[in-house]
Enzyme design. Sequence first.
Site, mmCIF file in Angstrom:
data_model
loop_
_atom_site.group_PDB
_atom_site.id
_atom_site.type_symbol
_atom_site.label_atom_id
_atom_site.label_comp_id
_atom_site.label_asym_id
_atom_site.label_seq_id
_atom_site.Cartn_x
_atom_site.Cartn_y
_atom_site.Cartn_z
ATOM 1 N N ARG A 95 22.048 49.968 113.676
ATOM 2 C CA ARG A 95 22.523 49.101 112.581
ATOM 3 C C ARG A 95 21.454 48.028 112.361
ATOM 4 O O ARG A 95 21.405 47.041 113.077
ATOM 5 C CB ARG A 95 23.841 48.448 112.974
ATOM 6 C CG ARG A 95 25.010 49.418 113.162
ATOM 7 C CD ARG A 95 26.193 48.664 113.747
ATOM 8 N NE ARG A 95 27.465 49.344 113.571
ATOM 9 C CZ ARG A 95 28.131 49.947 114.558
ATOM 10 N NH1 ARG A 95 27.635 49.978 115.780
ATOM 11 N NH2 ARG A 95 29.307 50.497 114.319
ATOM 12 N N ARG A 126 19.983 53.260 110.194
ATOM 13 C CA ARG A 126 20.822 53.039 109.018
ATOM 14 C C ARG A 126 20.269 51.867 108.220
ATOM 15 O O ARG A 126 19.997 50.801 108.786
ATOM 16 C CB ARG A 126 22.250 52.724 109.439
ATOM 17 C CG ARG A 126 23.127 52.435 108.253
ATOM 18 C CD ARG A 126 24.527 52.115 108.651
ATOM 19 N NE ARG A 126 24.662 50.758 109.136
ATOM 20 C CZ ARG A 126 25.796 50.250 109.596
ATOM 21 N NH1 ARG A 126 26.866 51.020 109.666
ATOM 22 N NH2 ARG A 126 25.870 49.015 110.005
ATOM 23 N N CYS A 145 29.558 58.773 114.164
ATOM 24 C CA CYS A 145 28.933 57.598 114.790
ATOM 25 C C CYS A 145 29.863 56.396 114.780
ATOM 26 O O CYS A 145 29.458 55.304 115.150
ATOM 27 C CB CYS A 145 27.609 57.260 114.120
ATOM 28 S SG CYS A 145 27.796 56.801 112.393
ATOM 29 N N HIS A 160 34.306 43.081 114.519
ATOM 30 C CA HIS A 160 32.931 42.752 114.881
ATOM 31 C C HIS A 160 32.772 42.521 116.382
ATOM 32 O O HIS A 160 31.905 43.106 117.039
ATOM 33 C CB HIS A 160 32.510 41.504 114.079
ATOM 34 C CG HIS A 160 31.114 41.076 114.342
ATOM 35 N ND1 HIS A 160 30.808 40.120 115.273
ATOM 36 C CD2 HIS A 160 29.930 41.511 113.844
ATOM 37 C CE1 HIS A 160 29.497 39.960 115.307
ATOM 38 N NE2 HIS A 160 28.944 40.789 114.442
ATOM 39 N N GLY A 205 31.117 57.888 109.628
ATOM 40 C CA GLY A 205 31.356 56.525 110.123
ATOM 41 C C GLY A 205 32.859 56.304 110.123
ATOM 42 O O GLY A 205 33.453 55.847 109.138
ATOM 43 N N THR A 206 33.477 56.649 111.220
ATOM 44 C CA THR A 206 34.950 56.684 111.224
ATOM 45 C C THR A 206 35.585 55.293 111.305
ATOM 46 O O THR A 206 36.794 55.176 111.153
ATOM 47 C CB THR A 206 35.461 57.569 112.375
ATOM 48 O OG1 THR A 206 34.726 57.242 113.546
ATOM 49 C CG2 THR A 206 35.298 59.032 112.057
ATOM 50 N N ASP A 239 34.782 52.662 109.148
ATOM 51 C CA ASP A 239 35.108 52.382 107.749
ATOM 52 C C ASP A 239 35.991 53.478 107.163
ATOM 53 O O ASP A 239 36.877 53.206 106.355
ATOM 54 C CB ASP A 239 33.816 52.243 106.923
ATOM 55 C CG ASP A 239 33.301 50.809 106.955
ATOM 56 O OD1 ASP A 239 34.103 49.897 106.692
ATOM 57 O OD2 ASP A 239 32.125 50.602 107.270
ATOM 58 N N GLU A 294 31.561 57.462 105.086
ATOM 59 C CA GLU A 294 32.543 56.475 105.557
ATOM 60 C C GLU A 294 33.464 56.015 104.447
ATOM 61 O O GLU A 294 34.248 55.086 104.621
ATOM 62 C CB GLU A 294 31.855 55.301 106.260
ATOM 63 C CG GLU A 294 30.676 54.737 105.542
ATOM 64 C CD GLU A 294 29.908 53.676 106.357
ATOM 65 O OE1 GLU A 294 30.413 53.220 107.390
ATOM 66 O OE2 GLU A 294 28.809 53.319 105.916
ATOM 67 N N ARG A 329 63.415 63.095 153.377
ATOM 68 C CA ARG A 329 62.437 62.443 152.501
ATOM 69 C C ARG A 329 62.426 63.105 151.136
ATOM 70 O O ARG A 329 62.693 64.308 151.027
ATOM 71 C CB ARG A 329 61.027 62.585 153.069
ATOM 72 C CG ARG A 329 60.829 61.950 154.400
ATOM 73 C CD ARG A 329 59.520 62.531 154.904
ATOM 74 N NE ARG A 329 59.218 62.086 156.220
ATOM 75 C CZ ARG A 329 58.164 61.316 156.508
ATOM 76 N NH1 ARG A 329 57.361 60.919 155.561
ATOM 77 N NH2 ARG A 329 57.930 60.973 157.731
#
Length: 847
Positions: free
Chosen positions: A533, A589, A802, A427, A737-738, A740, A716, A79
């Site tokens: 948001r 925000r 965020c 979105h 804000g990674t 944007d 951002e 095997r």
Amino acid sequence: MPKYLTLTDYAQITGSAPIKRQTHGWRAKCLQRLVRLDMPVPQTVALSFAVVREIATGAQMNLRHLLGHFPKGQLLSVRPSAEHPEWGGPAAILNIGMNDEMHAQISETHGAAVATALYLRFVQSYAAHVAHLDPDMFDAVEPSMTALHAALREYESEVEEPFPQSPAQQLADVLRSMARAWEGTSARLLRQAKGAPVDAGLGLVVQAMAGGVGIGLSGAGLIRFIDTDTGVPNVMGRFRSDGQHGADALKNGENVLYLTRDPRGPSLEEYCPDAYAQLLEHGRNARQRLREEMEIEFTLDDGKLWVLDAITVQRSSRAAVRVVVDLANDNIILRDEALMRIPPKALSELLHRQVDPRSRPEVFASGIAASPGAAIGRIVFSSGAAQASAARDEACILVRRETTPEDIRGMHAASAVLTERGGMTSHAAVIGRGLGVPCVVGVSRVQIDARRKTLTAGGRTLSEGDVVTVDGTSGHIFLGEVPLLEPALDDRFQTLLSWADARRDIGIRANADTPADARIARDFLAQGIGLCRTEHMFFEDDRLTLMREMIFADTAEDRSDALERLLPMQRADFIDLFEIMQGQPVCIRLFDPPLHEFLPHSKEGLRFLADALGKPLSEITRRAEALSEFNPMLGMRGVRLGVTIPEIYEMQVRAIFEATIEISRRDAHIVPEIMIPLVSAMREVELVKSRIDAAAAAVRSRSGGTFDYKLGVMVETPRAALRAGDIALHASFLSFGTNDLTQMTYGLSRDDAGRFMSVYVQQGVFPEDPFHTLDLDGVGELLRLGAERGRAARDDLTLSICGEHGGNPESIRFCRDLGFDYVSCSPFRVPVARLAAAQLVIAEELS
Ligand code: PEP
Ligand code: MG
């Protein structure tokens, strides 16, 4: 002249033999552990990776010596034993040593039928795997002397030599063919796809065949001790009385026995209670000593039990969590080990319904797996239709080219969302993850005809009302209904996460926009809201009209009148959020999107709006056109609105402060955090801050109440990261804000990247989709600079992330290394983040 290998090139497996997984493979190592547990393992010899490599290149072993480890006439199996079971290996070959002489001998002792079946089976597998003949030619349905003679004749005519009779030659040929099969291109590619390095080795184990052909109860079986779906303790498996190894037991047939007593048929527990009891004992022992739930492969030879192998049980993620928690609760492993054994991403499978991995559904189309979980529903092509379906209590799948903020209510109503365009931070993806709605985006090979209400892919067309299953975990769309597994947030899940919380040293907050999101965040024990948001609050029916009135106001009075009517609604929203979060921090925000997102997009919608506002259609159309932008992502949005139309932010902060006062009247306490989006210059912060301070003073004096608040900036834009030192002078926190920031660092539209992202990743331009996995080199560099410059200006500066990356284990590692205070992610990713953060601490301590 072939090279001859020496006697030290293989090891008989004993408790003390020098056998390592890295040199002899997982199977050899596992067998040694079983020997150490005093399990009845048949005599086994292990060949190392190095030896097998030599054999593949033509070296020969001293087989007489090797065979000397086994009694004369012993049938053998060989095997594969790679370093990891997932890396596979050539098929096992059983019954090596079968020849005319053994056939005669076994016919005497066990009867001709048994001998013939064994011999035929060996000839078949030898012909297919060693001589590489067409297996179809050797496919006898029922073993019989005629079939055996036909197979031997067929072999001789194809190979032009009689079937080999010498056990040593048979073994040499088997070893060589298995060693060479491992070096084949397809085998190499297959194992590399499973993570094996290019030079991964293969070990082989030569084992005495044990059982399966005895006179009393004989056969082969598999036993495991948990339900592999749930992890609940339960004896499961099968036994087949004419089988020779575990795989045989999986085949159906008359000779299959249940393991435990079962009203449906005979069981091993009744027929062979001793062996059954021993198996349970071995299972308990293996769990205790190997510290794992094992599946044991066994045989019975005249009722005597042999253990051929044991592997860790394959299990669902839900079962995996239960197993580690139970092992730790039974003091078999430490809590830290339990935490380390679960890949954080596996937890997201427990939070949502999943496609049952045992089903094999037909794929209709595929895209980017943007929000995990699976859902079944009828396809609809507009948000209105989704809401109508929900009103009828009918599950639906919202199909859109891409979604806009106007689709939020449709997304709420839908069971899942499918979009033709978009990427990980478009979105639909962001909202889907926030709502916990499964979502597949960037399904670029489909054609959507919204007017005819059809969806076409690969030559098939579906119409509104047709049923599909959307799998947001894999990115596939399946035709029709596919079996799903339910989520499993049981007490073991909660226990594991409570252990994680005790170990982690970075905060985990949630991005939550609505009371529903906030409740999920609180239930998942997020330590507050890291991003609310607020624009999502303006898409409710009553507010949308007011919002539009505000946008089309002719005078400052009209505008402030519309805002004045929005204010109590916003205040009520914030009171709700503060109450739900029970004193945990809430970071709000201020308004971010461009105003035209609130306008109708169709002629009909514009006409409707003209009616509602009592203005001519031409004026509405003209002003809507004036608001539209070529690149709204980089236009009049975020703080730019705050500077040019300050009344919007003023209304929002007033609502926040009044909600704070209201909460303090209810004997609760909150220090709201207000965050300004899309900042690129210090002066923007100064301007907005002075207005917020003035609004705070006005609320304090009007209400007679006191409150504190914190002001922060969302980093951002690349410039905000570079100028974080100035900006921090006016901000008590910076939140990266990674989404944007990635968009602007790459100059890559987050809504359009899905179109070509897969080509870019395939061709190695990007190692991963940077909207999915934080780009540590580029965007990460901006985070590093921003964090350093911000902290240099202000050492009590709070730092966080965020963007959607906040929930990824790799980003959490990076942010923790930079000294961030917390990460914030979609509520459904909070559990994943809690576990990932704990693993970082444990891994650091271990190293
Ligand atoms: C971001 O840009 O990273 C962010 C969190 O904000 P949004 O996704 O709303 O633009
Ligand atoms: Mg943003």
